[in-house]
Design a protein around this motif. Structure first.
Motif, PDB file in Angstrom:
ATOM      1  N   VAL A 166       2.765   5.045 -16.022  1.00  0.00           N
ATOM      2  CA  VAL A 166       2.968   5.375 -14.664  1.00  0.00           C
ATOM      3  C   VAL A 166       1.718   4.548 -13.834  1.00  0.00           C
ATOM      4  CG1 VAL A 166       2.692   6.878 -12.631  1.00  0.00           C
ATOM      5  CG2 VAL A 166       4.196   7.571 -14.625  1.00  0.00           C
ATOM      6  N   TYR A 167       0.546   4.943 -14.217  1.00  0.00           N
ATOM      7  CA  TYR A 167      -0.691   4.285 -13.453  1.00  0.00           C
ATOM      8  C   TYR A 167      -0.672   2.584 -13.477  1.00  0.00           C
ATOM      9  CZ  TYR A 167      -1.966   8.911 -12.112  1.00  0.00           C
ATOM     10  OH  TYR A 167      -2.026  10.217 -11.559  1.00  0.00           O
ATOM     11  N   GLY A 168      -0.360   2.413 -14.797  1.00  0.00           N
ATOM     12  CA  GLY A 168      -0.520   0.935 -15.185  1.00  0.00           C
ATOM     13  C   GLY A 168       0.362   0.162 -14.380  1.00  0.00           C
ATOM     14  N   SER A 169       1.833   0.645 -14.358  1.00  0.00           N
ATOM     15  CA  SER A 169       2.640  -0.078 -13.645  1.00  0.00           C
ATOM     16  C   SER A 169       2.612  -0.077 -12.225  1.00  0.00           C
ATOM     17  CB  SER A 169       4.001   0.421 -14.004  1.00  0.00           C
ATOM     18  OG  SER A 169       4.372   1.757 -13.399  1.00  0.00           O
TER      19      SER A 169
ATOM     20  N   ASP B  63      -1.045  12.595  -3.430  1.00  0.00           N
ATOM     21  CA  ASP B  63       0.123  12.191  -2.514  1.00  0.00           C
ATOM     22  C   ASP B  63       0.632  11.024  -3.341  1.00  0.00           C
ATOM     23  OD1 ASP B  63      -0.225  14.223  -0.984  1.00  0.00           O
ATOM     24  OD2 ASP B  63      -0.184  13.256   1.077  1.00  0.00           O
ATOM     25  N   HIS B  64      -0.121  10.132  -3.567  1.00  0.00           N
ATOM     26  CA  HIS B  64       0.193   8.704  -4.221  1.00  0.00           C
ATOM     27  C   HIS B  64       0.637   8.979  -5.670  1.00  0.00           C
ATOM     28  CE1 HIS B  64      -0.453   4.471  -5.825  1.00  0.00           C
ATOM     29  NE2 HIS B  64       0.833   4.601  -5.242  1.00  0.00           N
ATOM     30  N   SER B  65      -0.217   9.797  -6.330  1.00  0.00           N
ATOM     31  CA  SER B  65       0.187   9.946  -7.602  1.00  0.00           C
ATOM     32  C   SER B  65       1.466  10.862  -7.804  1.00  0.00           C
ATOM     33  CB  SER B  65      -0.707  11.106  -8.499  1.00  0.00           C
ATOM     34  OG  SER B  65      -1.901  10.330  -8.547  1.00  0.00           O
ATOM     35  N   ARG B  66       1.826  11.991  -7.039  1.00  0.00           N
ATOM     36  CA  ARG B  66       3.078  12.531  -6.701  1.00  0.00           C
ATOM     37  C   ARG B  66       4.259  11.447  -6.538  1.00  0.00           C
ATOM     38  NH1 ARG B  66      -0.020  16.544  -4.801  1.00  0.00           N
ATOM     39  NH2 ARG B  66       0.341  16.091  -2.508  1.00  0.00           N
ATOM     40  N   HIS B  67       4.025  10.616  -5.675  1.00  0.00           N
ATOM     41  CA  HIS B  67       5.088   9.430  -5.312  1.00  0.00           C
ATOM     42  C   HIS B  67       5.503   8.719  -6.459  1.00  0.00           C
ATOM     43  CE1 HIS B  67       6.964   6.511  -3.193  1.00  0.00           C
ATOM     44  NE2 HIS B  67       6.384   5.916  -3.691  1.00  0.00           N
ATOM     45  N   LEU B  68       4.485   8.524  -7.476  1.00  0.00           N
ATOM     46  CA  LEU B  68       4.607   7.928  -8.662  1.00  0.00           C
ATOM     47  C   LEU B  68       5.404   8.452  -9.885  1.00  0.00           C
ATOM     48  CD1 LEU B  68       1.180   5.846  -8.719  1.00  0.00           C
ATOM     49  CD2 LEU B  68       3.649   5.058  -8.052  1.00  0.00           C
TER      50      LEU B  68
ATOM     51  N   PRO C 151       0.792  -1.150  -0.191  1.00  0.00           N
ATOM     52  CA  PRO C 151       0.124   0.082  -0.062  1.00  0.00           C
ATOM     53  C   PRO C 151       0.916   1.202  -0.024  1.00  0.00           C
ATOM     54  CG  PRO C 151       0.164  -0.971   2.273  1.00  0.00           C
ATOM     55  CD  PRO C 151       0.766  -2.077   1.146  1.00  0.00           C
ATOM     56  N   PHE C 152       0.370   2.246  -0.477  1.00  0.00           N
ATOM     57  CA  PHE C 152       1.080   3.632  -0.273  1.00  0.00           C
ATOM     58  C   PHE C 152       0.150   4.325   0.967  1.00  0.00           C
ATOM     59  CE2 PHE C 152       0.596   8.292  -0.598  1.00  0.00           C
ATOM     60  CZ  PHE C 152       1.883   8.394  -0.689  1.00  0.00           C
ATOM     61  N   LEU C 153       1.028   4.819   1.933  1.00  0.00           N
ATOM     62  CA  LEU C 153       0.250   4.952   2.961  1.00  0.00           C
ATOM     63  C   LEU C 153       0.448   6.506   3.580  1.00  0.00           C
ATOM     64  CD1 LEU C 153       2.007   2.141   5.209  1.00  0.00           C
ATOM     65  CD2 LEU C 153      -0.268   2.286   4.317  1.00  0.00           C
TER      66      LEU C 153
END
Length: 147
Positions: A137-140, A42-47, A9-11
């Motif tokens: 990005v999102y697919g991986s 936050d998760h999108s930025r992390h990715l 998970p992204f936390l």
């Protein structure tokens, strides 16, 4: 040990503030939605995808549908951990995130939620195919979900 619904998970960890409390004395239901939005960004930025990237590509992922299952209340001062995962990305128009909110002190799950996003062209607001960068990005980052 926390029992997350899915692996990796992204936390997002935080403490419930007074401003999140409603007239019933617990967290207002709208706060959970705000926390999910914050975790998504936050998760999108992390990715590696930021709002600036969205603007440069003239694309954005906007909410199509939210589903929230409130399982137990949270209160002021509670220490919470919100997990998010991308569980589906069709590589064309949509992606789906799931969320799980846990009380850090008790490991009790307070909320499970799912949000489906659709890709739009920011300049027109119309649905548009995801750019290759979104798909990459999102697919991986997509986590397999058992049926």
């Amino acid at each position: 040990m926390t029992n997350w619904d899915y692996r990796d998970p992204f936390l997002l960890e935080f403490t419930v503030e007074r401003s999140s409390i409603d007239h019933y004395g617990h967290v207002n239901n709208a706060e959970y939605l705000r926390w999910n939005e914050r975790a998504s960004w936050d998760h999108s930025r992390h990715l590696g995808l930021t709002l600036d990237d969205y603007r440069a590509l003239d694309r954005g992922m906007v909410v199509h549908r939210h589903e929230l299952d409130y399982l137990a209340p949270a209160f002021e001062g509670d220490h919470l951990t919100l997990a998010t995962w991308i569980v589906a990305c069709d590589g064309r128009l949509t992606l789906t995130r799931r969320f799980q909110l846990i009380d850090a002190a008790t490991s009790r799950t307070l909320l499970r939620a799912q949000t489906r996003f659709a890709c739009i062209e920011l300049s027109s607001g119309r649905p548009k195919r995801m750019p290759a960068r979104f798909v990459d990005v999102y697919g991986s980052a997509c986590v397999p979900v058992d049926a």
